[in-house]
Design a protein around this motif. Structure first.
Motif, PDB file in Angstrom:
ATOM      1  N   LEU A  15     103.935   9.861  35.352  1.00 42.04           N
ATOM      2  CA  LEU A  15     103.768   9.637  33.906  1.00 42.04           C
ATOM      3  C   LEU A  15     105.037   9.076  33.273  1.00 42.04           C
ATOM      4  O   LEU A  15     104.975   8.211  32.400  1.00 42.04           O
ATOM      5  CB  LEU A  15     103.423  10.951  33.198  1.00 42.04           C
ATOM      6  CG  LEU A  15     101.977  11.336  33.045  1.00 42.04           C
ATOM      7  CD1 LEU A  15     101.870  12.659  32.291  1.00 42.04           C
ATOM      8  CD2 LEU A  15     101.148  10.278  32.366  1.00 42.04           C
ATOM      9  N   LYS A  16     106.182   9.564  33.700  1.00 40.67           N
ATOM     10  CA  LYS A  16     107.463   9.133  33.121  1.00 40.67           C
ATOM     11  C   LYS A  16     107.785   7.674  33.410  1.00 40.67           C
ATOM     12  O   LYS A  16     108.587   7.071  32.704  1.00 40.67           O
ATOM     13  CB  LYS A  16     108.599  10.018  33.643  1.00 40.67           C
ATOM     14  CG  LYS A  16     108.591  11.404  33.071  1.00 40.67           C
ATOM     15  CD  LYS A  16     109.685  12.242  33.685  1.00 40.67           C
ATOM     16  CE  LYS A  16     109.572  13.681  33.244  1.00 40.67           C
ATOM     17  NZ  LYS A  16     110.534  14.543  33.941  1.00 40.67           N
ATOM     18  N   LYS A  17     107.166   7.101  34.427  1.00 39.73           N
ATOM     19  CA  LYS A  17     107.402   5.688  34.739  1.00 39.73           C
ATOM     20  C   LYS A  17     106.889   4.789  33.624  1.00 39.73           C
ATOM     21  O   LYS A  17     107.257   3.622  33.543  1.00 39.73           O
ATOM     22  CB  LYS A  17     106.732   5.303  36.060  1.00 39.73           C
ATOM     23  CG  LYS A  17     107.357   5.945  37.265  1.00 39.73           C
ATOM     24  CD  LYS A  17     106.625   5.517  38.526  1.00 39.73           C
ATOM     25  CE  LYS A  17     107.156   6.227  39.741  1.00 39.73           C
ATOM     26  NZ  LYS A  17     106.399   5.876  40.957  1.00 39.73           N
ATOM     27  N   ASP A  18     106.038   5.337  32.783  1.00 34.56           N
ATOM     28  CA  ASP A  18     105.493   4.620  31.631  1.00 34.56           C
ATOM     29  C   ASP A  18     104.810   3.313  32.027  1.00 34.56           C
ATOM     30  O   ASP A  18     104.967   2.281  31.378  1.00 34.56           O
ATOM     31  CB  ASP A  18     106.585   4.357  30.589  1.00 34.56           C
ATOM     32  CG  ASP A  18     105.994   4.110  29.206  1.00 34.56           C
ATOM     33  OD1 ASP A  18     104.920   4.662  28.903  1.00 34.56           O
ATOM     34  OD2 ASP A  18     106.602   3.333  28.441  1.00 34.56           O
ATOM     35  N   GLU A  19     104.072   3.372  33.145  1.00 32.54           N
ATOM     36  CA  GLU A  19     103.276   2.220  33.561  1.00 32.54           C
ATOM     37  C   GLU A  19     101.845   2.697  33.766  1.00 32.54           C
ATOM     38  O   GLU A  19     101.599   3.865  34.040  1.00 32.54           O
ATOM     39  CB  GLU A  19     103.829   1.603  34.844  1.00 32.54           C
ATOM     40  CG  GLU A  19     103.721   2.503  36.059  1.00 32.54           C
ATOM     41  CD  GLU A  19     104.289   1.865  37.327  1.00 32.54           C
ATOM     42  OE1 GLU A  19     104.925   0.810  37.261  1.00 32.54           O
ATOM     43  OE2 GLU A  19     104.086   2.455  38.398  1.00 32.54           O
ATOM     44  N   PRO A  20     100.888   1.803  33.622  1.00 35.68           N
ATOM     45  CA  PRO A  20      99.496   2.208  33.836  1.00 35.68           C
ATOM     46  C   PRO A  20      99.260   2.622  35.286  1.00 35.68           C
ATOM     47  O   PRO A  20      99.906   2.106  36.199  1.00 35.68           O
ATOM     48  CB  PRO A  20      98.685   0.956  33.501  1.00 35.68           C
ATOM     49  CG  PRO A  20      99.638  -0.101  33.128  1.00 35.68           C
ATOM     50  CD  PRO A  20     101.021   0.393  33.298  1.00 35.68           C
TER      51      PRO A  20
END
Length: 111
Positions: A15-20
């Motif tokens: 989630l922290k990667k902030d990518e779909p």
């Protein structure tokens, strides 16, 4: 390429990667879930532009329940969720999990 997630910490890191990304919650003993997994695997092999993760409900039940509660989405198995910018933006379950439905979800969410 499918990546297995077993812990809430692993999920939070994704989630922290902030990518779909897509997440499949599936049962390792259910034939419907097996069919969904095969469709998900096919989608993952054909399109690597959006990462694909999965969890086995029997092996990661606390994580599966935590995701359902955190994102206020009724827990089902099998179930696919599409996350974008830390939010669950789409989900489907059971026989609706197909290569085509996953491709459509990606397009409808501008990914």
């Amino acid at each position: 390429m499918l990546t297995k997630i077993d812990t809430f910490e692993q999920f939070e890191d994704v989630l922290k990667k902030d990518e779909p990304f897509f997440l499949l919650k599936h049962s390792i003993t259910c034939p419907i879930s097996d069919a969904a997994y095969k469709e998900y695997e096919k989608f993952s092999g054909e399109d690597e532009s959006v990462p694909t993760y999965y969890l086995a409900v029997q092996e990661a039940r606390p994580l599966s329940i935590e995701i359902a509660e955190k994102f206020e989405i009724k827990h089902e198995s099998p179930q696919v969720l599409l996350f974008n910018k830390g939010e669950a933006v789409w989900n489907t379950s059971h026989w609706k999990i197909t290569n085509k439905s996953l491709k459509t979800a990606k397009v409808e969410n501008n990914l």
